[in-house]
Design a protein around this motif. Structure first.
Motif, PDB file in Angstrom:
ATOM      1  N   VAL A   1      15.372  31.740   6.702  1.00  0.00           N
ATOM      2  CA  VAL A   1      16.782  32.145   6.810  1.00  0.00           C
ATOM      3  C   VAL A   1      16.899  33.667   6.875  1.00  0.00           C
ATOM      4  O   VAL A   1      17.624  34.225   7.702  1.00  0.00           O
TER       5      VAL A   1
ATOM      6  N   LEU B   1      22.273  47.469  21.540  1.00  0.00           N
ATOM      7  CA  LEU B   1      22.734  46.115  21.189  1.00  0.00           C
ATOM      8  C   LEU B   1      23.816  46.161  20.116  1.00  0.00           C
ATOM      9  O   LEU B   1      24.704  45.311  20.080  1.00  0.00           O
TER      10      LEU B   1
ATOM     11  N   GLU C   1      22.358  36.087  22.692  1.00  0.00           N
ATOM     12  CA  GLU C   1      21.392  37.177  22.526  1.00  0.00           C
ATOM     13  C   GLU C   1      20.778  37.521  23.875  1.00  0.00           C
ATOM     14  O   GLU C   1      20.603  38.687  24.213  1.00  0.00           O
TER      15      GLU C   1
ATOM     16  N   ARG D   1      21.120  43.114  12.718  1.00  0.00           N
ATOM     17  CA  ARG D   1      21.123  44.432  13.357  1.00  0.00           C
ATOM     18  C   ARG D   1      22.245  45.276  12.790  1.00  0.00           C
ATOM     19  O   ARG D   1      22.063  46.457  12.498  1.00  0.00           O
TER      20      ARG D   1
ATOM     21  N   SER E   1      23.487  31.770  13.723  1.00  0.00           N
ATOM     22  CA  SER E   1      22.227  32.519  13.800  1.00  0.00           C
ATOM     23  C   SER E   1      21.263  32.079  12.707  1.00  0.00           C
ATOM     24  O   SER E   1      20.060  32.037  12.918  1.00  0.00           O
ATOM     25  N   ILE E   2      21.784  31.722  11.527  1.00  0.00           N
ATOM     26  CA  ILE E   2      20.899  31.237  10.469  1.00  0.00           C
ATOM     27  C   ILE E   2      20.214  29.937  10.907  1.00  0.00           C
ATOM     28  O   ILE E   2      19.018  29.750  10.717  1.00  0.00           O
ATOM     29  N   LEU E   3      20.990  29.054  11.522  1.00  0.00           N
ATOM     30  CA  LEU E   3      20.436  27.757  11.949  1.00  0.00           C
ATOM     31  C   LEU E   3      19.812  27.825  13.342  1.00  0.00           C
ATOM     32  O   LEU E   3      19.291  26.836  13.843  1.00  0.00           O
ATOM     33  N   ARG E   4      19.867  29.017  13.949  1.00  0.00           N
ATOM     34  CA  ARG E   4      19.320  29.209  15.296  1.00  0.00           C
ATOM     35  C   ARG E   4      19.830  28.130  16.258  1.00  0.00           C
ATOM     36  O   ARG E   4      19.056  27.443  16.921  1.00  0.00           O
TER      37      ARG E   4
ATOM     38  N   SER F   1      19.268  38.859  14.205  1.00  0.00           N
ATOM     39  CA  SER F   1      20.494  38.393  14.843  1.00  0.00           C
ATOM     40  C   SER F   1      21.409  39.600  14.909  1.00  0.00           C
ATOM     41  O   SER F   1      21.077  40.662  14.393  1.00  0.00           O
ATOM     42  N   LYS F   2      22.566  39.433  15.529  1.00  0.00           N
ATOM     43  CA  LYS F   2      23.453  40.595  15.637  1.00  0.00           C
ATOM     44  C   LYS F   2      23.931  41.018  14.237  1.00  0.00           C
ATOM     45  O   LYS F   2      24.219  42.198  14.019  1.00  0.00           O
ATOM     46  N   TYR F   3      23.967  40.075  13.308  1.00  0.00           N
ATOM     47  CA  TYR F   3      24.404  40.417  11.952  1.00  0.00           C
ATOM     48  C   TYR F   3      23.359  41.264  11.238  1.00  0.00           C
ATOM     49  O   TYR F   3      23.683  42.230  10.560  1.00  0.00           O
TER      50      TYR F   3
ATOM     51  N   HIS G   1      27.741  44.264  19.817  1.00  0.00           N
ATOM     52  CA  HIS G   1      27.955  43.346  18.684  1.00  0.00           C
ATOM     53  C   HIS G   1      29.073  42.330  18.945  1.00  0.00           C
ATOM     54  O   HIS G   1      28.901  41.131  18.756  1.00  0.00           O
ATOM     55  N   HIS G   2      30.213  42.850  19.384  1.00  0.00           N
ATOM     56  CA  HIS G   2      31.361  41.943  19.514  1.00  0.00           C
ATOM     57  C   HIS G   2      31.334  41.112  20.788  1.00  0.00           C
ATOM     58  O   HIS G   2      32.138  40.206  20.940  1.00  0.00           O
TER      59      HIS G   2
ATOM     60  N   ALA H   1      28.568  39.526  21.666  1.00  0.00           N
ATOM     61  CA  ALA H   1      27.711  38.379  21.369  1.00  0.00           C
ATOM     62  C   ALA H   1      28.557  37.427  20.554  1.00  0.00           C
ATOM     63  O   ALA H   1      29.032  37.765  19.481  1.00  0.00           O
ATOM     64  N   ASN H   2      28.726  36.245  21.104  1.00  0.00           N
ATOM     65  CA  ASN H   2      29.715  35.357  20.526  1.00  0.00           C
ATOM     66  C   ASN H   2      29.067  34.194  19.775  1.00  0.00           C
ATOM     67  O   ASN H   2      28.975  33.091  20.275  1.00  0.00           O
ATOM     68  N   TYR H   3      28.546  34.499  18.598  1.00  0.00           N
ATOM     69  CA  TYR H   3      28.024  33.421  17.749  1.00  0.00           C
ATOM     70  C   TYR H   3      28.272  33.780  16.292  1.00  0.00           C
ATOM     71  O   TYR H   3      28.395  34.943  15.943  1.00  0.00           O
ATOM     72  N   THR H   4      28.365  32.759  15.459  1.00  0.00           N
ATOM     73  CA  THR H   4      28.716  33.011  14.065  1.00  0.00           C
ATOM     74  C   THR H   4      27.448  33.248  13.241  1.00  0.00           C
ATOM     75  O   THR H   4      26.328  33.033  13.697  1.00  0.00           O
ATOM     76  N   TYR H   5      27.676  33.670  12.020  1.00  0.00           N
ATOM     77  CA  TYR H   5      26.591  33.906  11.071  1.00  0.00           C
ATOM     78  C   TYR H   5      25.758  32.636  10.885  1.00  0.00           C
ATOM     79  O   TYR H   5      24.536  32.668  10.919  1.00  0.00           O
TER      80      TYR H   5
ATOM     81  N   HIS I   1      23.311  31.074  19.644  1.00  0.00           N
ATOM     82  CA  HIS I   1      22.613  32.285  19.232  1.00  0.00           C
ATOM     83  C   HIS I   1      21.725  32.766  20.364  1.00  0.00           C
ATOM     84  O   HIS I   1      21.793  33.921  20.781  1.00  0.00           O
TER      85      HIS I   1
ATOM     86  N   ASN J   1      15.892  34.881  10.197  1.00  0.00           N
ATOM     87  CA  ASN J   1      16.917  34.540  11.190  1.00  0.00           C
ATOM     88  C   ASN J   1      18.117  35.474  11.099  1.00  0.00           C
ATOM     89  O   ASN J   1      18.712  35.833  12.108  1.00  0.00           O
ATOM     90  N   VAL J   2      18.461  35.844   9.873  1.00  0.00           N
ATOM     91  CA  VAL J   2      19.568  36.790   9.717  1.00  0.00           C
ATOM     92  C   VAL J   2      19.174  38.147  10.295  1.00  0.00           C
ATOM     93  O   VAL J   2      19.916  38.750  11.081  1.00  0.00           O
TER      94      VAL J   2
ATOM     95  N   TYR K   1      28.598  39.829   3.962  1.00  0.00           N
ATOM     96  CA  TYR K   1      27.682  38.764   4.386  1.00  0.00           C
ATOM     97  C   TYR K   1      26.322  38.916   3.704  1.00  0.00           C
ATOM     98  O   TYR K   1      25.753  37.959   3.186  1.00  0.00           O
TER      99      TYR K   1
ATOM    100  N   ILE L   1      23.389  39.510  25.985  1.00  0.00           N
ATOM    101  CA  ILE L   1      23.630  40.924  25.674  1.00  0.00           C
ATOM    102  C   ILE L   1      22.367  41.761  25.870  1.00  0.00           C
ATOM    103  O   ILE L   1      22.447  42.926  26.228  1.00  0.00           O
TER     104      ILE L   1
END
Lengths: 335, 255, 297
Positions: A179, B99, B124, A190, B113-116, A186-188, B103-104, B106-110, B120, A182-183, A215, B127
């Motif tokens: 996890v 990148l 990615e 970064r 991205s955790i669950l890939r 990701s854009k988060y 940021h804005h 790229a249209n995916y939630t937190y 995601h 993965n975080v 977050y 962008i």
């Protein structure tokens, strides 16, 4: 790359199964310890190392997680027997789940509390997070001491079902590691690094730094809560005095040693620090030096560790891995 | 008018940094802000970007008032900036820096991205592709994986502008883009700025000391001295204006 | 509650507030100059109290022991800066905070190893431990002496800050006024002075604490330090007057709430934290504060 990852994962799982069934209890307990501190340190590194927000929260969230899981997996009958200072509150008697939902609940409660703390702390600049989270650790202890009908006060909780074993702790550290990576990738992640490097510039990129920090903080808190739950079930007994700043300090050493911002480094840091803590156990005990008995010195290990921390910060600030991951090094190596 | 400043006054403590300033920037223009050090140019930038809240007056961007809008939201409305002393994300590669600007987009939630989850990966990929196209426009695509802190000064400036462009702005604020550059780097930079201006349909507001650069680039300039407007008009007229010359001479005497 | 109890509690509040104020000044000065939470500050207070205790045990009279304690604390404070903070002035902020925590933990555990974790009784001369009975009010004489001494010290500090060259340099550093170099003053000397003043006040605060409670232990500085920092934020970090006001507000609140609502006694140590959160929520600059953390572009 994908194949290598899957291979590493299967090796790790096979090792866990082998270790749980074949190694002696002492080794297993050390491995459990490493795994739990690894989980906690990985999540701690997200807020401190990746997002660069110096926080001293783990002991508070670990305590919460431990209490939530303990109270959820303890059967009502043992709660009635155990609560000596005051009868348990009805809700305490009513709540009961199996182990996995209890762990998840621990994480969620910790994350929600982290969110509540985020509101005052991340709206201001500066280092208030450190002091607020340090204070938070004390407050949690004060509440655990005083809310006797929920926590049994200073007496703590005993006979917590020992559901946890190496498969649990090892499995969860693998999940945590994945996890976190993965975080980060990701854009988060970064954006977290951007906030760490230069908060004003991150804002100038349209990044809402409040949410990015929140977050990171909530994710850290979640896994610290889960880690706390695992700890409660492994130890089978918890009390408010167990979750002192010492715990946070050990985690800080781990992430500084491994490298702030590096999850791979954190794993190595956890092995070194937890191993080192065992190995340095002699420091706290009686020693005969040239026939002169030094007497027992509880705390000497921590003196050594604090000196180590200061020296690391002064001379080897980047730790073993800097802020890179093992995979980054492979990439670099290929070029 | 894409940007209008009306009666802007800014005071710090008792000191007036900007005094009752009025001006407007037309869509598609390159507008220069010049003036001696401490004239209030960067302060003005910080008001437009929402980092400072003006004591008096209003900023209107694209027919909307910007008062009370947070700096990060102003970026989303279409104003991007660079900093006087280049502020890249030092631990990151050139590509990662750009990148961040995406940021804005790229249209995916937190959780995705955790669950890939698929979004995601698709976002990615999108962008990253766009970021590489942007880097190519600046001629620095080959540096994508280089750490941003190891770049030359001129390339750092390019990355900073590329990063700002990644946020998809309509108005670009450049704070002394040519500072610290040698003549050939400056030449290179002004060509790039002109190129991206047409290509992205930008309006540019820039602060600059290099009068040759200003002359060459700007359609219009505003000269500030001690927070007051002393000239607005063509750059070629500015350098012969008595007040402007006096302000600069005064500056040299003090320095 | 009758009037004499009320007066008694007020006096206690002033006394406790004075102690917080003395310690809070150290936080506020260091934060003002270095933008650093000196986590070791509470532990420097502990060092002061321990030195006073040990000196007395060695047969040194109380007054001299106090002076030794102040010197020891000043040396500890200055050394902390020289060893752990100064080499990191240009490093990321997080490195400094980590070493600060490291120093704090080091001092706590060092004293724990040397003297054990068990609280030790702190003795003080009779004139400090006397109990005053006056018109139904019963208070130990210390609660009168503490605020008086605090007031005197405060005047000295304000005089130093406002009237001396070095004091003005401290203030200009705190507000980022670039005059320090112009005045030909070495910033290192100013920083040393800040640590010296802050540590001296912490030692005095620690001794007051030890006399009032009357016991000391290696962890005594942790919670008091945390509270004093909260007081400094409440008053407005960077401002000495703010630190004093914050200290008094916190001291009063603790005494009054516990006196009027004994049920909340167990949560006494939580008030500082609640204050801290409320201040950050509603007025992050504190009561007297300047916006020290405003970003600079």
């Amino acid at each position: 790359m994908k194949i290598i990852k899957l291979l590493m994962l299967s090796v790790a799982i096979l090792f866990l199964i082998f270790a749980q069934n074949n190694l002696d209890p002492y080794t297993v307990s050390i491995l459990n310890n490493i795994a739990i501190f690894g989980i906690l340190a990985l999540s701690y590194n997200l807020i401190n190392g990746v997002a660069g927000q110096f926080s001293l929260e783990p002991n508070g969230f670990v305590a919460i997680g431990a209490y939530v899981t303990a109270l959820l997996i303890l059967p009502a009958s043992s709660k009635i027997d155990m609560f000596a200072l005051e009868d348990p509150a009805p809700i305490i008697l009513a709540m009961h789940t199996s182990f996995l939902p209890a762990l998840l609940m621990s994480g969620i409660v910790a994350a929600v509390l982290a969110f509540i703390l985020s509101i005052p702390v991340f709206r201001v600049r500066g280092d208030y997070l450190a002091i607020v989270t340090l204070g938070f650790g004390f407050i949690i202890r004060i509440f655990a001491m005083n809310q006797t009908k929920y926590t049994n006060g200073a007496m703590g909780l005993n006979d917590i079902p020992d559901n946890a074993n190496l498969l649990w702790t090892g499995g969860i550290i693998i999940v945590t590691f994945i996890v976190m990576l993965n975080v980060i990738y990701s854009k988060y992640g970064r954006a977290m690094k951007a906030v760490r490097d230069d908060e004003d510039a991150a804002t100038a990129m349209g990044i809402n730094t409040f949410w990015i920090k929140t977050y990171a903080f909530m994710t850290s808190a979640f896994f610290e809560g889960v880690g706390g739950g695992l700890m409660a079930s492994l130890l089978t007994t918890i009390s408010p005095d167990q979750f002192t700043f010492l715990l946070t300090f050990q985690l800080l050493i781990i992430i500084v040693l491994g490298g702030l911002g590096s999850m791979s480094g954190t794993l190595i840091g956890a092995v070194l620090v937890m191993g080192g803590t065992e190995w340095l156990r002699f420091l706290d005990q009686n020693m005969d030096i040239f026939g002169y008995n030094t007497g027992a010195h509880p705390g000497l290990r921590m003196v050594v560790f604090s000196i180590l921390l200061i020296i690391m910060m002064l001379f080897a600030r980047r730790g073993i891995f800097g802020n890179k991951e093992l995979t980054d090094m492979f990439k670099r190596g290929k070029k | 008018m894409i940007l209008e400043l009306k009666n802007i006054t800014m005071q710090f403590g008792g000191i007036t940094a900007i005094d009752d300033l009025n001006f407007g920037v037309k869509t598609g223009e390159i507008y220069g802000l010049i003036g001696p050090n401490g004239a209030g140019k960067t302060t003005l930038f910080n008001i437009v970007t929402g980092n400072y809240t003006q004591t008096k007056g209003t900023v209107v961007f694209n027919h909307e008032e910007l008062s009370g809008v947070k700096p990060n939201e102003i970026v989303l409305r279409g104003i991007a900036r660079t900093f006087q002393n280049i502020r890249l994300f030092k631990s990151m590669s050139v590509l990662e820096n750009v990148l961040i600007g995406f940021h804005h987009q790229a249209n995916y939630t937190y959780f995705e991205s955790i669950l890939r989850l698929p979004r995601h990966f698709s976002n990615e990929k999108k962008i990253k592709k766009e970021a590489m196209i942007l880097l190519e426009k600046f001629g620095i695509a080959d540096l994508a994986d280089t750490n941003s802190s190891s770049l030359s000064y001129g390339n750092q400036r390019k990355v900073e502008i590329a990063r700002a462009l990644a946020t998809n702005p309509r108005l670009l604020l450049l704070d002394e883009p040519a500072a610290g550059m040698n003549p050939s780097e400056t030449e290179d930079l002004s060509n790039i700025i002109k190129k991206i201006k047409t290509e992205f349909g930008l309006t540019i507001l820039l602060i600059e000391h290099d009068m040759k650069f200003v002359n060459q680039m700007c359609d219009k300039v505003l000269v500030l001295d001690y927070g007051e407007q002393i000239f607005e008009g063509k750059p070629s007229d500015a350098i012969v204006d008595e007040k402007v010359v006096a302000a600069y001479l005064g500056d040299f005497e003090h320095a | 509650m009758d009037i004499s109890t009320f007066v008694q509690q007020m006096i206690n509040g002033i006394s406790l507030g004075s102690m917080y104020a003395l310690i809070a000044i150290g936080y506020t000065l260091v934060y003002g100059v270095l933008r650093l939470i000196n986590f070791a500050h509470g532990d420097i207070m502990m060092v002061g109290a321990f030195v006073a205790y040990l000196a007395q045990n060695a047969g040194i009279p109380f007054e001299l022991a106090v002076i030794l304690a102040i010197i020891a604390a000043m040396v500890t404070g200055i050394l902390t800066d020289k060893i752990a903070y100064k080499p990191l002035r240009n490093a990321p902020k997080i490195s400094l905070l980590i070493t600060a925590i490291g120093i704090s933990f080091f001092l706590e555990n060092l004293f724990n190893v040397l003297f054990g974790g068990v609280p030790r009784a702190f003795s003080a001369p009779d004139y400090l431990t006397k109990i005053i009975h006056y018109d139904g009010i019963i208070v130990p004489v210390t609660v009168i002496i503490i605020p008086v001494v605090t007031l005197i010290l405060l005047f000295i500090i304000l005089w130093i800050l406002n009237k001396t060259k070095y004091g003005m340099a401290i203030r200009s550093l705190a507000f980022d006024i670039p005059t320090v170099k112009l005045m030909g003053i070495n910033a290192d000397i100013i920083i040393m002075l800040v640590f010296a003043i802050g540590s001296a006040l912490a030692a005095i605060g620690g001794i007051f604490y030890a006399v009032s409670y009357p016991s000391i232990d290696p962890l005594m500085g942790v919670i008091v330090g945390l509270k004093a920092f909260a007081a400094a934020v409440l008053g407005g970090i960077g401002s000495v007057a703010g630190a004093v006001i914050g200290g008094f507000i916190l001291g009063f609140t603790e005494i009054v709430v516990v006196a009027f609502m004994p049920d909340l006694g167990g949560y006494k140590d939580a008030f500082a934290f609640i204050f801290l959160i409320l201040v950050l929520l509603f007025k992050p600059t504190g009561i007297m504060g300047q916006d020290l953390d405003r970003s600079r572009f």
